[in-house]
Design an enzyme around this catalytic site. Structure first.
Site: not given
Ligand code: SAM
Length: 305
Positions: A48, A79, A123, A154, A173-175, A242
């Site tokens: 990304q 958080q 992560e 992953d 805590d994913s995107s 958000y």
């Molecule tokens: N608090 C945030 C929000 O809701 O916008 C989310 C924050 S956190 C930075 C989300 C993280 O999930 C990112 O760093 C991203 O790289 C990670 N991520 C996305 N897909 C993933 C996957 N398949 N496995 C592990 N981590 C993942």
């Protein structure tokens, strides 16, 4: 404002305003802008686009693929809630897994729980970890806890090596469900989570906004009801940066000792003595219970699933 709006386009002049839309395909027709003082970092990882900027009103901001992930000013509301809602609902969490959460903020919150012995984090993107350590030391401070083990990979694949019943709590805590996080919202992933939890274990999953993502939430709830045989609940919090200013979480437990998420079994405020980490800014026991009260329209959508 220096931005101009034409018929179907939002134009934000990059030097003055940064404009973002989160989950853009599902949110047409609205935007929230933050004034950019200074762009501090821009890079493309294998997964990304990663960007950090100094805003004029919310401190530093972390952006992934054009979507705000956190700001220094309001990250506490996300958080603290995604972490303490599950961890204060069970008595002695010992093993905790975080999926995503590369910024380290959830780790910082897990570390307030003295019963915890082991914290794994998976992560996908090392650039998020490195950038957070460099620009958000008060968030990435979570990595300093010696109980933490970081796995870069992953989140879906991570579970292949996890024995059933390993964790007391898992925090997803994913995107958004676009790009690398898409599979983290799908049924096979929830099945892996349920298997990795002990009986009566708990999960907290980032679950979007009731104002903007009714259909996504309905699907997540329907999947969770099939998979998590203990309890399935939706809670929410306010995060001004958000889209729509709110975000929710699925709080579920597996079959086993019942978990009543609405009534925390312990109060983290009493334990809030960690010298290395700032005091809680948002979470308390009253807001824990209140987070499960839903507006009628959301209640109907979620209860009918
Ligand atoms: N608090 C945030 C929000 O809701 O916008 C989310 C924050 S956190 C930075 C989300 C993280 O999930 C990112 O760093 C991203 O790289 C990670 N991520 C996305 N897909 C993933 C996957 N398949 N496995 C592990 N981590 C993942």
């Amino acid at each position: 404002s220096s931005s101009t709006v034409t018929d179907n386009t939002y134009i934000a002049l990059p030097a003055l305003t940064f404009h973002f839309l989160r989950s853009s395909p599902s949110i047409g027709g609205e935007a929230h802008s933050l004034k950019v003082e200074n762009i501090l970092f821009q890079g493309n990882s294998d997964f990304q686009n990663v960007m950090v900027f100094q805003s004029s009103t919310y401190g530093k901001v972390l952006v992934l693929d054009g979507v705000i992930q956190l700001t220094e000013r309001d990250e506490c509301a996300y958080q603290e809630m995604i972490t303490h809602l599950p961890l204060c609902s069970i008595s002695n969490p010992k093993k905790v897994l975080v999926i995503g959460g590369g910024d380290g903020g959830v780790l910082r919150e897990v570390s307030r729980h003295s019963s915890v012995e082991k914290i794994d984090i998976c992560e996908i993107d090392k650039m998020v970890v490195d950038v957070s350590k460099q620009f958000f030391p008060d968030v990435a401070v979570g990595y300093d806890d010696p109980r933490v083990t970081l796995h870069i990979g992953d989140g879906v694949a991570f579970f292949k090596a996890v024995s059933p019943g390993t964790y007391d709590a898992i925090i997803v805590d994913s995107s958004d469900p676009i790009g690398p996080a898409q599979e983290l919202f799908e049924k096979p992933f929830f099945e892996s989570v349920a298997k990795a939890l002990r009986p009566g274990g708990v999960v907290s999953i980032q679950a979007e906004s009731i104002w903007l993502h009714k259909h996504i939430i309905e699907d997540i709830v329907a999947n969770c009801r099939q998979i998590f045989k203990g309890s399935v609940n939706y809670a929410w919090t306010t995060v001004p940066t958000y889209p729509s200013g709110v975000i929710g979480f699925m709080l579920c437990s597996t079959e086993g000792p019942p978990v009543d998420f609405k009534h925390p079994v312990k109060s983290i405020e009493a334990n809030d003595t960690l010298k290395s980490v700032r005091p809680l800014k948002f979470y308390n026991s009253e807001i824990h219970t209140a987070a499960f009260c839903l507006p009628s329209f959301a209640k109907r959508a979620i209860e009918n699933k």
